[in-house]
Scaffold this active site. Structure first.
Site, PDB file in Angstrom:
ATOM      1  N   GLY A 195       0.838  -1.199   0.000  1.00 16.18           N
ATOM      2  CA  GLY A 195       0.000   0.000   0.000  1.00 16.18           C
ATOM      3  C   GLY A 195       0.863   1.235   0.000  1.00 16.18           C
ATOM      4  O   GLY A 195       2.011   1.218  -0.474  1.00 16.18           O
ATOM      5  N   SER A 196       0.322   2.299   0.535  1.00 13.48           N
ATOM      6  CA  SER A 196       1.025   3.587   0.464  1.00 13.48           C
ATOM      7  C   SER A 196       2.196   3.639   1.450  1.00 13.48           C
ATOM      8  O   SER A 196       2.180   2.963   2.481  1.00 13.48           O
ATOM      9  CB  SER A 196       0.053   4.719   0.778  1.00 13.48           C
ATOM     10  OG  SER A 196      -0.465   4.553   2.076  1.00 13.48           O
ATOM     11  N   THR A 197       3.156   4.463   1.140  1.00 14.12           N
ATOM     12  CA  THR A 197       4.313   4.646   2.029  1.00 14.12           C
ATOM     13  C   THR A 197       3.853   5.244   3.358  1.00 14.12           C
ATOM     14  O   THR A 197       4.365   4.898   4.420  1.00 14.12           O
ATOM     15  CB  THR A 197       5.372   5.511   1.322  1.00 14.12           C
ATOM     16  OG1 THR A 197       5.835   4.767   0.184  1.00 14.12           O
ATOM     17  CG2 THR A 197       6.563   5.831   2.213  1.00 14.12           C
ATOM     18  N   GLY A 200       2.452   2.416   5.342  1.00 11.15           N
ATOM     19  CA  GLY A 200       3.583   1.508   5.631  1.00 11.15           C
ATOM     20  C   GLY A 200       4.401   2.008   6.812  1.00 11.15           C
ATOM     21  O   GLY A 200       4.813   1.236   7.694  1.00 11.15           O
ATOM     22  N   GLU A 217       5.556  -3.470   0.676  1.00 10.05           N
ATOM     23  CA  GLU A 217       5.655  -3.094  -0.749  1.00 10.05           C
ATOM     24  C   GLU A 217       4.923  -1.765  -0.879  1.00 10.05           C
ATOM     25  O   GLU A 217       3.701  -1.718  -0.726  1.00 10.05           O
ATOM     26  CB  GLU A 217       4.978  -4.146  -1.637  1.00 10.05           C
ATOM     27  CG  GLU A 217       5.583  -5.536  -1.560  1.00 10.05           C
ATOM     28  CD  GLU A 217       6.938  -5.640  -2.202  1.00 10.05           C
ATOM     29  OE1 GLU A 217       7.314  -4.736  -2.980  1.00 10.05           O
ATOM     30  OE2 GLU A 217       7.641  -6.619  -1.908  1.00 10.05           O
ATOM     31  N   GLU A 349       4.259  10.613  -5.802  1.00 14.45           N
ATOM     32  CA  GLU A 349       3.472   9.583  -6.477  1.00 14.45           C
ATOM     33  C   GLU A 349       2.052  10.124  -6.681  1.00 14.45           C
ATOM     34  O   GLU A 349       1.377  10.467  -5.712  1.00 14.45           O
ATOM     35  CB  GLU A 349       3.417   8.318  -5.620  1.00 14.45           C
ATOM     36  CG  GLU A 349       2.625   7.209  -6.283  1.00 14.45           C
ATOM     37  CD  GLU A 349       2.548   5.952  -5.440  1.00 14.45           C
ATOM     38  OE1 GLU A 349       2.153   6.024  -4.273  1.00 14.45           O
ATOM     39  OE2 GLU A 349       2.900   4.881  -5.974  1.00 14.45           O
TER      40      GLU A 349
HETATM   41  P1  NAD Z   1      -3.349   2.402   1.344  1.00 14.34           P
HETATM   42  O1  NAD Z   1      -2.048   2.442   2.050  1.00 14.34           O
HETATM   43  O2  NAD Z   1      -4.314   3.492   1.565  1.00 14.34           O
HETATM   44  O3  NAD Z   1      -4.144   1.060   1.745  1.00 14.34           O
HETATM   45  C1  NAD Z   1      -3.583  -0.232   1.558  1.00 14.34           C
HETATM   46  C2  NAD Z   1      -4.260  -1.206   2.511  1.00 14.34           C
HETATM   47  O4  NAD Z   1      -3.943  -0.833   3.850  1.00 14.34           O
HETATM   48  C3  NAD Z   1      -5.787  -1.224   2.417  1.00 14.34           C
HETATM   49  O5  NAD Z   1      -6.253  -2.536   2.619  1.00 14.34           O
HETATM   50  C4  NAD Z   1      -6.187  -0.345   3.600  1.00 14.34           C
HETATM   51  O6  NAD Z   1      -7.480  -0.651   4.094  1.00 14.34           O
HETATM   52  C5  NAD Z   1      -5.121  -0.710   4.612  1.00 14.34           C
HETATM   53  N1  NAD Z   1      -4.886   0.303   5.644  1.00 14.34           N
HETATM   54  C6  NAD Z   1      -5.114   1.646   5.579  1.00 14.34           C
HETATM   55  N2  NAD Z   1      -4.774   2.228   6.757  1.00 14.34           N
HETATM   56  C7  NAD Z   1      -4.320   1.246   7.567  1.00 14.34           C
HETATM   57  C8  NAD Z   1      -3.799   1.215   8.901  1.00 14.34           C
HETATM   58  N3  NAD Z   1      -3.702   2.321   9.633  1.00 14.34           N
HETATM   59  N4  NAD Z   1      -3.401   0.032   9.415  1.00 14.34           N
HETATM   60  C9  NAD Z   1      -3.468  -1.097   8.676  1.00 14.34           C
HETATM   61  N5  NAD Z   1      -3.966  -1.148   7.417  1.00 14.34           N
HETATM   62  C10 NAD Z   1      -4.375   0.016   6.863  1.00 14.34           C
HETATM   63  O7  NAD Z   1      -3.012   2.206  -0.204  1.00 14.34           O
HETATM   64  P2  NAD Z   1      -4.037   2.157  -1.431  1.00 14.34           P
HETATM   65  O8  NAD Z   1      -4.537   3.529  -1.666  1.00 14.34           O
HETATM   66  O9  NAD Z   1      -5.022   1.036  -1.251  1.00 14.34           O
HETATM   67  O10 NAD Z   1      -3.047   1.701  -2.620  1.00 14.34           O
HETATM   68  C11 NAD Z   1      -2.228   2.591  -3.285  1.00 14.34           C
HETATM   69  C12 NAD Z   1      -0.796   2.524  -2.785  1.00 14.34           C
HETATM   70  O11 NAD Z   1      -0.299   1.185  -2.838  1.00 14.34           O
HETATM   71  C13 NAD Z   1       0.147   3.340  -3.661  1.00 14.34           C
HETATM   72  O12 NAD Z   1       1.027   4.087  -2.859  1.00 14.34           O
HETATM   73  C14 NAD Z   1       0.924   2.258  -4.431  1.00 14.34           C
HETATM   74  O13 NAD Z   1       2.187   2.660  -4.871  1.00 14.34           O
HETATM   75  C15 NAD Z   1       0.994   1.159  -3.434  1.00 14.34           C
HETATM   76  N6  NAD Z   1       1.246  -0.134  -4.086  1.00 14.34           N
HETATM   77  C16 NAD Z   1       2.491  -0.701  -4.010  1.00 14.34           C
HETATM   78  C17 NAD Z   1       2.745  -1.903  -4.677  1.00 14.34           C
HETATM   79  C18 NAD Z   1       4.117  -2.553  -4.646  1.00 14.34           C
HETATM   80  O14 NAD Z   1       4.238  -3.685  -5.058  1.00 14.34           O
HETATM   81  N7  NAD Z   1       5.153  -1.866  -4.183  1.00 14.34           N
HETATM   82  C19 NAD Z   1       1.735  -2.518  -5.420  1.00 14.34           C
HETATM   83  C20 NAD Z   1       0.480  -1.903  -5.473  1.00 14.34           C
HETATM   84  C21 NAD Z   1       0.237  -0.712  -4.800  1.00 14.34           C
END
Ligand code: NAD
Length: 446
Positions: A195-197, A200, A217, A349
């Site tokens: 997910g997002s940095t 993360g 990731e 990004e």
């Molecule tokens: P996001 O970080 O908002 O959410 C990702 C997941 O985390 C979702 O399931 C969300 O419900 C969960 N989440 C949100 N807040 C949380 C918390 N406080 N504790 C635990 N879980 C939580 O990301 P997004 O908007 O769903 O996806 C886009 C991002 O993902 C972009 O930054 C993209 O670059 C990244 N991404 C990376 C890869 C990779 O392989 N490096 C692949 C796909 C997407």
């Protein structure tokens, strides 16, 4: 929609622990391999419904889901089905006085929380489930709250494949509730997050408190470099795919395109022509080449970047607006900017179809600029001289570099990021080390 509460997380963790201490924990490696293989076959049998669900949920063109997401998903389960019987330790000779049998075992970490984003929901779930289950872990999968459909369907297929109760739990829910409860739960041994940095970073802080294993990731701002000797038509075709695949909602989107100053005007003209020719439409229409963005929030976020880019002085070459003629949806025109390195457009990004073109004259300076990012997920080099391509590939700080291509992924090749693009690697044999603990066993023979 059902949203799992922290009480549901407690139940799922208890079920996973019971599975590890019961039937799932006793399942042989060969049986785990057979289950994963059976699941891959079921995914292929149900590919038609899965690709429609995925395209409807995310907005991505059904043809892309057909050629990319679905095969990548079932291939993952087959690849790691093969690994299940090959996760071995070592026998190590001891030099201490006396005689001892010394060996290592690669044991499952335990309960794994797999938290995935909305852009490739099914494929990314497979990147985590397949290695984790091959190694004998129990997994609780939390899909994104905005794209839970294929994860839930996959759960049905896992039951049909014969995975025992508790080996896999699927908990749709909000990040701040279900995700956070998983990350903080004392019974979760490892968090595998994509997910997002921003999120993360939060996960590292929370999970670090009790020393959970964590792999991440995260995001990217990947440089794509056209060298002066490149076949320009191929390079521009590659740059279009790198940027506009999946509506630009890809972690590894090639969103910074570096072009030689002398070729810039020509490249911009060709990009503008090709971008204007992209067919935007509803995701289930087989003719659609680019679908709508996933949500209103994402639409506003992307258009906000465009607006601030124009205000900051970037040159808008094409696109830049919502496309209302493509249908009822969050369509954004394929957008190309020409900009300088220091603008937000070139550094952040965007996660939408917005390409920034940057000019260069000196190759050494170019590599420094390409590496000048907090991210390090992917990179590309286009050149007629493969040796030069390899030399530059080795100097780029990115987890994956493509020479004369972009976006090839395969279950056998590791995937992950340098710097703030992540920690650890998924895919390939490299993924296995993140789903096992190494145990040293000493047997005194005297
Ligand atoms: P996001 O970080 O908002 O959410 C990702 C997941 O985390 C979702 O399931 C969300 O419900 C969960 N989440 C949100 N807040 C949380 C918390 N406080 N504790 C635990 N879980 C939580 O990301 P997004 O908007 O769903 O996806 C886009 C991002 O993902 C972009 O930054 C993209 O670059 C990244 N991404 C990376 C890869 C990779 O392989 N490096 C692949 C796909 C997407």
């Amino acid at each position: 929609m059902q949203l799992a509460s922290s009480g549901d997380v407690d139940l799922a963790v208890s079920a996973a622990q019971r599975a590890l201490n019961g039937v799932w924990g006793e399942t042989t490696p060969a049986e785990r391999g057979r289950l994963l293989w059976r699941l891959a076959d079921l995914i292929d049998e149900h590919a038609d419904i899965l690709r429609q669900l995925e395209s409807l949920d995310v907005g991505k063109p059904v043809m892309e889901t057909y050629v990319f997401d679905l095969p990548l998903t079932s291939d993952h389960f087959r690849y790691f089905a093969g690994w299940a019987t090959k996760i071995t330790g070592q026998s190590i000779p001891s030099s201490l006085p006396g005689e001892a049998l010394c060996y290592t075992r690669h044991e499952p970490v335990g309960v794994v929380a797999a938290i995935v984003p909305w852009n490739f929901p099914l494929a990314i779930a497979a990147w985590k489930l397949a290695p984790a289950l091959a190694c004998g872990n129990a997994v609780i999968l939390k899909p994104s709250e905005i794209t839970p459909l294929t994860a839930l369907y996959l759960g049905e297929l896992m039951l049909e494949a014969g995975f025992p109760s508790g080996a896999v739990g699927i908990l749709p829910g909000l990040g701040a509730v279900t995700g956070a409860a998983l990350v903080e739960h004392a019974g979760v041994d490892k968090v595998s997050f994509t997910g997002s940095t921003r999120v993360g970073r939060e996960i590292v802080q929370k999970a670090g408190g009790n020393f959970k294993r964590v792999t991440l990731e995260l995001g990217g701002k990947s440089p794509n470099i056209i060298l002066p000797d490149a076949n320009i038509s191929d390079a521009i075709g590659g740059a279009m795919t790198a940027m506009f695949f999946n509506q630009g909602e890809a972690c590894v989107a090639g969103s910074r395109l570096y072009v030689p100053k002398a070729l810039k005007a020509d490249v911009l003209e060709q990009l503008a022509t090709r971008a204007a020719g992209i067919v935007q439409g509803l995701s289930l229409d087989p003719a659609t080449q680019m679908g709508p963005l996933v949500s209103q929030v994402q639409l506003e976020r992307v258009l906000g970047f465009v607006e601030r880019g124009v205000t900051a002085g970037a040159t808008l070459v094409t696109g830049g607006s919502r496309n209302t003629s493509a249908g009822a949806g969050y369509f954004v025109q394929p957008t190309v900017f020409s900009a300088a390195d220091d603008l937000e457009l070139s550094r952040e990004e965007i996660f939408g179809p917005v390409l920034t073109v940057l000019e260069y004259e000196d190759i050494d300076d170019l590599v420094t600029r390409a590496n000048d990012s907090v991210y390090g997920l992917g990179a590309g080099v286009w050149t007629a001289d493969v040796k030069t391509g390899i030399r530059i590939a080795h100097r780029l700080k990115a987890g994956t570099v493509w020479v004369n291509g972009w976006g090839m992924l395969e279950a056998s090749m590791p995937w992950g990021g340098y710097k703030q693009s992540g920690i650890g690697r998924e895919m390939g044999s490299y993924a296995l080390q993140h789903y096992t603990e190494v145990k040293s066993v000493w047997v005194n023979l005297l």
